[in-house]
Design a protein around this motif. Structure first.
Motif, PDB file in Angstrom:
ATOM      1  N   GLY A 105      17.729  44.320  42.520  1.00 29.53           N
ATOM      2  CA  GLY A 105      17.728  45.655  43.106  1.00 29.53           C
ATOM      3  C   GLY A 105      18.599  46.646  42.354  1.00 29.53           C
ATOM      4  N   ASN A 106      19.342  46.162  41.355  1.00 31.32           N
ATOM      5  CA  ASN A 106      20.236  47.019  40.563  1.00 31.32           C
ATOM      6  C   ASN A 106      21.170  47.812  41.468  1.00 31.32           C
ATOM      7  OD1 ASN A 106      21.191  47.690  38.072  1.00 31.32           O
ATOM      8  ND2 ASN A 106      19.803  49.408  37.787  1.00 31.32           N
ATOM      9  N   LYS A 107      21.732  47.110  42.463  1.00 30.05           N
ATOM     10  CA  LYS A 107      22.611  47.731  43.445  1.00 30.05           C
ATOM     11  C   LYS A 107      24.020  47.192  43.278  1.00 30.05           C
ATOM     12  CE  LYS A 107      23.511  47.587  48.441  1.00 30.05           C
ATOM     13  NZ  LYS A 107      23.906  48.998  48.577  1.00 30.05           N
ATOM     14  N   VAL A 108      24.994  48.087  43.180  1.00 27.22           N
ATOM     15  CA  VAL A 108      26.396  47.683  43.095  1.00 27.22           C
ATOM     16  C   VAL A 108      26.963  47.583  44.505  1.00 27.22           C
ATOM     17  CG1 VAL A 108      28.691  48.294  42.263  1.00 27.22           C
ATOM     18  CG2 VAL A 108      26.685  48.752  40.831  1.00 27.22           C
ATOM     19  N   PHE A 109      27.441  46.405  44.881  1.00 29.23           N
ATOM     20  CA  PHE A 109      28.025  46.211  46.203  1.00 29.23           C
ATOM     21  C   PHE A 109      29.459  46.723  46.255  1.00 29.23           C
ATOM     22  CE2 PHE A 109      24.749  42.890  46.053  1.00 29.23           C
ATOM     23  CZ  PHE A 109      24.048  43.216  47.203  1.00 29.23           C
ATOM     24  N   ASP A 110      30.218  46.410  45.222  1.00 26.53           N
ATOM     25  CA  ASP A 110      31.611  46.826  45.213  1.00 26.53           C
ATOM     26  C   ASP A 110      32.153  46.733  43.794  1.00 26.53           C
ATOM     27  OD1 ASP A 110      33.985  47.793  46.135  1.00 26.53           O
ATOM     28  OD2 ASP A 110      34.270  46.231  47.650  1.00 26.53           O
ATOM     29  N   SER A 111      33.195  47.498  43.536  1.00 27.88           N
ATOM     30  CA  SER A 111      33.841  47.458  42.221  1.00 27.88           C
ATOM     31  C   SER A 111      35.339  47.666  42.402  1.00 27.88           C
ATOM     32  CB  SER A 111      33.255  48.526  41.289  1.00 27.88           C
ATOM     33  OG  SER A 111      33.507  49.817  41.795  1.00 27.88           O
ATOM     34  N   GLU A 112      36.085  47.252  41.400  1.00 25.64           N
ATOM     35  CA  GLU A 112      37.537  47.384  41.429  1.00 25.64           C
ATOM     36  C   GLU A 112      38.029  47.522  39.988  1.00 25.64           C
ATOM     37  OE1 GLU A 112      41.246  47.719  43.219  1.00 25.64           O
ATOM     38  OE2 GLU A 112      39.353  47.373  44.293  1.00 25.64           O
ATOM     39  N   THR A 113      39.006  48.401  39.778  1.00 28.91           N
ATOM     40  CA  THR A 113      39.569  48.610  38.452  1.00 28.91           C
ATOM     41  C   THR A 113      40.971  48.012  38.388  1.00 28.91           C
ATOM     42  OG1 THR A 113      38.282  50.631  38.110  1.00 28.91           O
ATOM     43  CG2 THR A 113      40.215  50.326  36.720  1.00 28.91           C
ATOM     44  N   PHE A 114      41.221  47.275  37.311  1.00 29.13           N
ATOM     45  CA  PHE A 114      42.507  46.602  37.115  1.00 29.13           C
ATOM     46  C   PHE A 114      43.174  47.158  35.860  1.00 29.13           C
ATOM     47  CE2 PHE A 114      39.675  43.846  39.385  1.00 29.13           C
ATOM     48  CZ  PHE A 114      40.464  43.254  40.368  1.00 29.13           C
ATOM     49  N   ASP A 115      44.451  47.500  35.977  1.00 27.27           N
ATOM     50  CA  ASP A 115      45.240  47.973  34.851  1.00 27.27           C
ATOM     51  C   ASP A 115      45.898  46.767  34.197  1.00 27.27           C
ATOM     52  OD1 ASP A 115      46.385  50.451  33.487  1.00 27.27           O
ATOM     53  OD2 ASP A 115      48.216  49.347  33.983  1.00 27.27           O
ATOM     54  N   LEU A 116      45.502  46.456  32.956  1.00 27.20           N
ATOM     55  CA  LEU A 116      45.967  45.242  32.280  1.00 27.20           C
ATOM     56  C   LEU A 116      46.692  45.598  30.985  1.00 27.20           C
ATOM     57  CD1 LEU A 116      42.744  43.041  32.660  1.00 27.20           C
ATOM     58  CD2 LEU A 116      44.721  43.131  34.200  1.00 27.20           C
ATOM     59  N   ARG A 117      47.755  44.865  30.706  1.00 24.18           N
ATOM     60  CA  ARG A 117      48.528  45.050  29.481  1.00 24.18           C
ATOM     61  C   ARG A 117      48.823  43.693  28.865  1.00 24.18           C
ATOM     62  NH1 ARG A 117      51.450  50.289  30.039  1.00 24.18           N
ATOM     63  NH2 ARG A 117      50.844  51.163  32.067  1.00 24.18           N
ATOM     64  N   ARG A 137      46.345  34.668  42.171  1.00 25.29           N
ATOM     65  CA  ARG A 137      47.522  35.272  42.796  1.00 25.29           C
ATOM     66  C   ARG A 137      47.479  36.798  42.751  1.00 25.29           C
ATOM     67  NH1 ARG A 137      49.088  31.272  39.565  1.00 25.29           N
ATOM     68  NH2 ARG A 137      49.802  32.708  37.932  1.00 25.29           N
ATOM     69  N   ASN A 138      46.466  37.336  42.118  1.00 21.49           N
ATOM     70  CA  ASN A 138      46.317  38.781  42.014  1.00 21.49           C
ATOM     71  C   ASN A 138      45.763  39.322  43.333  1.00 21.49           C
ATOM     72  OD1 ASN A 138      45.104  41.405  41.429  1.00 21.49           O
ATOM     73  ND2 ASN A 138      45.512  40.933  39.281  1.00 21.49           N
ATOM     74  N   LYS A 139      46.583  40.035  44.076  1.00 15.34           N
ATOM     75  CA  LYS A 139      46.189  40.516  45.400  1.00 15.34           C
ATOM     76  C   LYS A 139      45.028  41.503  45.334  1.00 15.34           C
ATOM     77  CE  LYS A 139      49.090  38.086  47.734  1.00 15.34           C
ATOM     78  NZ  LYS A 139      48.582  36.988  48.581  1.00 15.34           N
ATOM     79  N   ALA A 140      44.988  42.308  44.280  1.00 17.26           N
ATOM     80  CA  ALA A 140      43.884  43.260  44.145  1.00 17.26           C
ATOM     81  C   ALA A 140      42.565  42.518  43.943  1.00 17.26           C
ATOM     82  CB  ALA A 140      44.144  44.211  42.978  1.00 17.26           C
ATOM     83  N   LEU A 141      42.600  41.433  43.163  1.00 19.64           N
ATOM     84  CA  LEU A 141      41.405  40.617  42.976  1.00 19.64           C
ATOM     85  C   LEU A 141      40.999  39.961  44.286  1.00 19.64           C
ATOM     86  CD1 LEU A 141      39.296  39.329  41.119  1.00 19.64           C
ATOM     87  CD2 LEU A 141      40.965  37.541  40.586  1.00 19.64           C
ATOM     88  N   GLU A 142      41.985  39.480  45.037  1.00 21.97           N
ATOM     89  CA  GLU A 142      41.698  38.871  46.340  1.00 21.97           C
ATOM     90  C   GLU A 142      41.012  39.866  47.270  1.00 21.97           C
ATOM     91  OE1 GLU A 142      44.134  36.968  50.133  1.00 21.97           O
ATOM     92  OE2 GLU A 142      45.118  37.181  48.193  1.00 21.97           O
ATOM     93  N   ARG A 143      41.557  41.081  47.329  1.00 27.89           N
ATOM     94  CA  ARG A 143      40.964  42.102  48.201  1.00 27.89           C
ATOM     95  C   ARG A 143      39.557  42.468  47.742  1.00 27.89           C
ATOM     96  NH1 ARG A 143      46.320  44.098  47.826  1.00 27.89           N
ATOM     97  NH2 ARG A 143      45.683  45.531  46.157  1.00 27.89           N
ATOM     98  N   PHE A 144      39.372  42.548  46.439  1.00 29.19           N
ATOM     99  CA  PHE A 144      38.061  42.894  45.892  1.00 29.19           C
ATOM    100  C   PHE A 144      37.014  41.851  46.266  1.00 29.19           C
ATOM    101  CE2 PHE A 144      35.313  42.092  42.066  1.00 29.19           C
ATOM    102  CZ  PHE A 144      34.397  43.101  42.334  1.00 29.19           C
ATOM    103  N   ILE A 145      37.347  40.570  46.073  1.00 28.59           N
ATOM    104  CA  ILE A 145      36.408  39.497  46.396  1.00 28.59           C
ATOM    105  C   ILE A 145      36.087  39.491  47.888  1.00 28.59           C
ATOM    106  CG2 ILE A 145      36.116  36.997  46.504  1.00 28.59           C
ATOM    107  CD1 ILE A 145      35.784  38.035  43.714  1.00 28.59           C
ATOM    108  N   ASP A 146      37.111  39.642  48.702  1.00 30.75           N
ATOM    109  CA  ASP A 146      36.912  39.609  50.147  1.00 30.75           C
ATOM    110  C   ASP A 146      36.064  40.787  50.616  1.00 30.75           C
ATOM    111  OD1 ASP A 146      37.519  38.202  52.619  1.00 30.75           O
ATOM    112  OD2 ASP A 146      38.681  39.984  53.160  1.00 30.75           O
TER     113      ASP A 146
END
Length: 310
Positions: A105-117, A137-146
């Motif tokens: 369906g070419n539909k984006v359900f959700d996205s998240e941007t991570f600042d990496l160095r 352990r990355n809380k932003a990744l956890e929230r994104f997946i959930d």
């Protein structure tokens, strides 16, 4: 975006401790094209590998699976510089956008941007170090997946009837592999799963009935061409593959006995395990049906060239 090169059968509900009920969502990990990963194809491969490791570290089951859903990413470098040594060091500051989307369906359900160095003795090592932040352990990744999980379940709740309608059409055309693939896409935590399971078991029965009849016909053809011990051996090779629950199983047993009488060859018709407990049989059939769906889905090589980014 390349075709899928790594697929992940992912239990998103258990991807992180404390998440909600178990759910058998299937997600494909797709490696970005070179232009989406800092001009370096190895960076995309690193991302796919890092996602797999991060998810499996929290009890997620990884396998060569299938699905209409995928997870992928895109890098946008903010800063990248090579510093003189010794040793020579590469410093990278990049923005990584991950998304969960629907292949068909070419539909984006959700996205998240991570600042990496990251800093390393090579550009690749710098990205490896940067991507090390993408873990369980990355809380932003956890929230994104959930969050993505919830949206995906809502999607199936709203659209499972459409998938089941496509499955009915496929089954009517005797394309039982596709019918099983479509029904197996609907996760157990979806409101449509009970109906999907009933349809899956129905199509699986039709599949083994059809497959059993095909195998029986091949066995008869083999023995008709060569009504001797060698022909019997070839016929038995087909008969032994017929499922005990197939409508062709009884006829297969009778034909095997006929072969034995005619050829005096050793009776070599294998006795398959039968399941007297109804629930055990149901679970066995669901598992077998899913495996057929997996095989069909894995062979589709779905393209994601028209990916949409939000």
């Amino acid at each position: 975006m390349k075709k899928t090169i790594l697929s992940l059968g992912i239990l998103l509900a258990t991807a992180f401790a404390g998440n909600a009920e178990q759910c058998d969502l299937h997600i494909q990990v797709v490696t970005p094209d070179t232009e989406m990963c800092a001009g370096d194809a190895s960076v995309g491969n690193l991302l796919a590998s890092r996602l797999t490791r991060a998810l499996t570290a929290d009890g997620v089951t990884a396998d060569d699976s299938y699905g209409q859903l995928y997870i992928s990413g895109r890098f946008d470098d903010i800063y990248k510089e090579t510093l003189p040594g010794p040793p020579v060091q590469t410093v990278v500051h990049t923005s990584l956008t991950l998304m969960v989307a629907d292949i068909f369906g070419n539909k984006v359900f959700d996205s998240e941007t991570f600042d990496l160095r990251g800093v390393g003795t090579s550009p690749q090592r710098a990205y490896i170090n940067a991507l090390s932040q993408l873990n369980s352990r990355n809380k932003a990744l956890e929230r994104f997946i959930d969050r993505a999980r919830g949206k995906v379940i809502s999607y199936f709740d709203a659209n499972y009837r459409s998938l089941l309608a496509k499955a009915r059409t496929a089954a009517a055309q005797h394309d039982f592999d596709q019918a099983l693939y479509l029904t197996s896409l609907i996760p157990q935590c979806s409101a449509g799963y009970p109906e999907a399971e009933r349809a899956m078991l129905k199509y699986y029965q039709q599949y083994i009935d059809n497959e059993g009849q095909i195998l029986l016909n091949k066995a008869r053809a083999e023995f008709a061409m060569m009504p001797n011990a060698e022909g019997a051996s070839r016929a038995y090779a087909y008969l032994n593959r017929i499922d005990t629950e197939s409508s062709a199983y009884g006829a297969a047993q009778s034909f095997a006995r006929e072969i034995e009488k005619q050829t005096k060859a050793e009776y070599n018709f294998q006795v398959h395990q039968k399941y007297n407990d109804a629930n055990t049989l149901r679970l066995k059939q669901i598992d077998a049906a899913r495996q057929i769906g997996v095989a069909f889905g894995s062979g589709q090589a779905a393209s994601t060239t028209n990916i949409l980014w939000k």
